[in-house]
Design an enzyme around this catalytic site. Sequence first.
Site, short mmCIF file in Angstrom:
data_model
loop_
_atom_site.label_atom_id
_atom_site.label_comp_id
_atom_site.label_asym_id
_atom_site.label_seq_id
_atom_site.Cartn_x
_atom_site.Cartn_y
_atom_site.Cartn_z
CD GLU A 109 -51.52 10.60 20.38
OE1 GLU A 109 -50.91 11.42 21.08
OE2 GLU A 109 -51.64 9.39 20.67
CD GLU A 143 -54.25 12.59 28.53
OE1 GLU A 143 -53.91 12.97 27.40
OE2 GLU A 143 -53.63 11.71 29.16
CD GLN A 169 -58.87 14.65 25.37
OE1 GLN A 169 -58.55 15.82 25.28
NE2 GLN A 169 -58.09 13.67 24.95
CB ALA A 216 -52.24 7.14 24.41
NE ARG A 260 -46.82 8.82 23.39
CZ ARG A 260 -47.05 7.62 22.83
NH1 ARG A 260 -46.54 7.30 21.66
NH2 ARG A 260 -47.80 6.73 23.45
CG PHE A 274 -48.61 12.71 25.14
CD1 PHE A 274 -49.64 13.39 25.78
CD2 PHE A 274 -47.76 11.94 25.93
CE1 PHE A 274 -49.81 13.29 27.16
CE2 PHE A 274 -47.93 11.83 27.31
CZ PHE A 274 -48.96 12.51 27.92
#
Lengths: 755, 469
Positions: free
Chosen positions: A705, A226, A191, A502, A304, A338
Amino acid sequence: MMNIDSYTHVRGESVYLDDIPLVNGTLFASVFDSPVAHGKIKSLDIDAAMKMPGVVRIFTAADIPGENQIGGIIADEELLASTHVHFCGMPVALVVATSDEAAKAAVKKIKIEIDPLPVITDPREAKEKNELIIPPRTFQLGDTTAAWTQCDYIIEGSTATNGQEHLYIETQGAYAVPQENSAIRIYSSTQGPTQVQRTTARVLNIPMNFIEVDTTRLGGGFGGKEDQASAWGAMCALAAWHLKKPVKYSLHRMEDMRMTGKRHPYSSDFKIGLNKDYKIVAYEVTFFQNAGAAADLSPAVMERTLFHCTNSYFIPNVKATAYSCKTNLPPNTAFRGFGGPQGMFVIEAAIAEAAAALNVSPILIQQKNLLKTGDEFPYGQIAQSEANECWDKAVNLYDLQKLQQEVDAYNNNNKLSKKGLALMPICFGISFTKTLMNQARALVHVYTDGSVGVSTAGVEMGQGLNTKILQVAASIFSINPERIKVNTTNTYRVANTSPTAASASSDLNGKATEIACVAILQRLKEVAAEEFTADISSIEVKEDCVFVNGKQTDWSWNKLVQAAFVKRVSLSEHAHYAPPGIWFDTTKEKGHPFTYHVYGTAITTVTIDCLRGIYEVDSVKIVHDFGKSMNPIIDIGQCEGALVQGIGWMTMEEMLYDKEGKLKSNALSTYKVPDIYSVPKEITIHFLETEKENLAIFRSKAVGEPPLMYGIGAYFALFNAIKAFNPAANIPYDAPMTPEKVLMSLYPQTLKENK
Amino acid sequence: MIRFILNEKTIATELPPGMVMLDFIRYQQHLTGTKIGCREGDCGACTILVGELVNDEIHYQSMTSCLMPIGNAAGKHIVSIEGINFKDQLNPIQQAMADEGATQCGFCTPGFVMSLAGYCLSKGEFDQGTAIASIDGNICRCTGYKPIERAAGKMATILKERNGEDEIAFVTRKKILPDYFTGIKNRLLEMNTAARGRSVPDPAGLKARPHIMGGGTDLYVQHHETMSSADIHFVFDHPELNGIHKEGNKCILGSSVTVSDLKRSPIINDAFPGFQQVAKLISSTPIRNMATIAGNFINASPIGDFTIFFLALDAQLILTDGITTRELPLRKLYKGYKTLDKRPEEQIEKIWFETPGKDSYFHFEKVSKRTHLDIASVNTAIHLKLNGNTIEQASLSAGGVGPVPMYLQKTSDFLKGKEISDALIGDSVEIMKTEISPISDARGSKEYKTLLLAQLIKAHFMERRLLSS
């Protein structure tokens, strides 16, 4: 518009990492990883392995010319363990052989002696021993200490949410092909192509401009690729650099599962205070994040969690503290949501516990505390809220009262089968919380035959990014989408990319594409204005034709493009986009980190078989804030897929490590993700379409997400169904709610007798 | 030399017969549409079709190519996704998947398409339920399945028009599959006639070969690295080891009978009216098409579903080493964890059991973390002979509660001669607890397994309303 990859997908013609035709002489790599979760390496014996047929070379930490370091946020993770191992599955050596089978056979012959050191798997134990990745952080709003005195009810409790294996169906992998002048091309299932490039540059001690990372698409990522795709890219590059031969490594599923990190398990404590009107007055929460053995993305995930600790509710007095706890598990990493879902689970558990203590429905408490526009989040941003709109729409559209009555009637009429219902509102902030990552670039070429090539920083992994990018280009140019091709993500074409993560990639890359297309179109219009001696404002390109003052001319798109080329006008543009207005001050833990928020509400109904402890999700009815969806097929797909992944996390997906830090759920036979029979029988999604301005591409809000968190509703619906059977049940807030936990909660008495 | 047809092409290969078809297709033939997801039959990304001649008619089934040795492909038609593509157009399966948005990352997609292609060649009823059942072995991590369900439903609608038309004729006429499918039967007939002239089955040759392979569904999961080059005796397609037949009350199964063979068998469905529901709880369509009952016994997993099923039926095994045969009750096969009363050169030739009579009650229960396509936490079967409310004979088996698949002798003996009542069930559960020795593992804690078995014993009696609450 359907996903532009559909045609090749359904024919098996789409190319993934393991499908790339091999260059002659390609060698195959396989990792020898630590069998022990923590210890000092006494000896590593590769002699027997070297003698195995087909083995070319075995690389260890000593062979790394640059820095033996892959840590992104914090430099605390070695590519290959040099003196110590910190988790079971930590790579120690890389075998390179003439075939995949030969490499794997040789790995089995490597012997390692390790002096064991104490193993920690529990985040609370790590915190006690001060094993922290970074110092703890606290977000505060109002004054909780003073606020407790204003509360009529104060309830405390603890929760746990387990991790989650990404289970992208395509495993991790990379293929490094040496180029002239010691440059390297890396095909990577990542990613974050730039992350692979940066890590490889660091490991090989060569400049980034010598490393070309190319990614066509991923067979699923979900955050797992990621940061954690970089190691495989760097390893293949290391071997290719030494051997001057192409080296490929496509991980076996069990290698992937035991060597890579997952969604972070969390253990948390809460204290919630309400007044007589069921308004939440104060909320204190402490999160113990199980980060694993290295930082990876844990500090950002932890942040987060803090951002989303109050979910979709306004609470005037909040104190949220989070510890990123270092344990001897594989470094946990990004996973859709996340850290947000982990934070939201705790506030939902707190509300459920408060509702039980006050003997009211949690729905009442949820509804009374929904965020309104103008309310302040604990991190200082002021909400532009759709929370009430989504909630009210769901309650009315799906007739909550009737649904609840049906559940009650069913429970009155059935002794060994019970239904449960729960509402789950969501609020999720869009943007990388690290402000600098919110930038993207696009490179658009119009070719002389009128065809268009677009490259961006974004990676296609099934989320439909490339389709949306193509829609943007087709819409700005107003040409047939078939003229446009979205190309691979390549660090030579688009540099310094942020990972595709994100939920923000369509916004960032879509806007960069928009800017590039607008710039080219402007130049083309200038050419047309000159030709038709008209003012540029009167020129339009519509449906492959040039219009002047609304009248169609005999100039086609092709003719326009050719004319521009003849006039030596640039038909290419490289554009940059960085969303305005976002910032965050970590010294004060206040700011405006998100370009906007996404809201929604889900109503989940489940049925439990109280004889066997098994269950089904009957329905999930959702009102979701899409802004103004630019592609409803893709957006519904994201919404349904995320929901089911969230339900999996909350129900059957049970990650199991033993006390020695060994993964027990290490294959698809022991780690179960939802199959076609276990998904909700009915999923209904209503689009809350708003005309309000937002910073999303074409006002179509990010969707990757947020819907995952609707899955939390399944946990609480099961919770309520258990209560319907056994009102005295003392159900720990410990997700996932496996059939085991259901049965144990239904029959706690029998269980006691068994002991 | 192994000969088979891959898509349109005739293959003759000297490669090791233990090589899995997945590797052959991807890395020998460079057909990359068949994907690698797990290499243990749990994801379906590598699903292919296998067509074989049965009584000179071609019969297609879906299988996971990661668990299928090329040795089991001899004389068959192997179809990968490349073999169902039309030039420059999508077939109706592919079109439905694309139209419904049933493909996101696309990695699982060829597997779903192949499973649906298998559905289009199947003989059964066509409705939403059977369409979904055909893709029960395919895992998708992106979509949440809803669009795939809709695409599958569209195929069921198309297939309803078949009305008894020959499958191949229908799918080629409707452009679901390419025209070359019509010629495959004759090509296979020719290939197999030639093959019969070449090879003679040699039962005495058994001793020389250390590995006996049925469908491969357990061997490749447990020993995938060694099996590819192992010396293997293939029994899957041995004509003498196939077939289900009945002699009086005795039902006799050949050792290479698969779960799908049982599912299709009128004898089995007649003897066990709930059999379709039982089979639905056991693995998935492609695995059921490969997995043999004898393999389930010999694998000796303490949780083998069919082992538990047949333990309650007191099934008998006919074992042979090629020279001598002996009969052994299944209940005596297990001596300890994965230790068998069987010499390495012995193989199961036949399995027989008495079908439950009209006065009998047989029931199977299984609970797993995921209801379908999962290994049980606990499974159990019961076989009762009843006289009114009195149990004349009882056989109770349970898996996941000890080192071997267990026949619960004491509990069974206790139930014998007693009147069914709540109290009796409660007492029998107490006896059950003295017989079992579950351990805590990925399938659940020992406390859970004990509680669960108690519940499932209750379920045995409640399911047929032998007990009210």
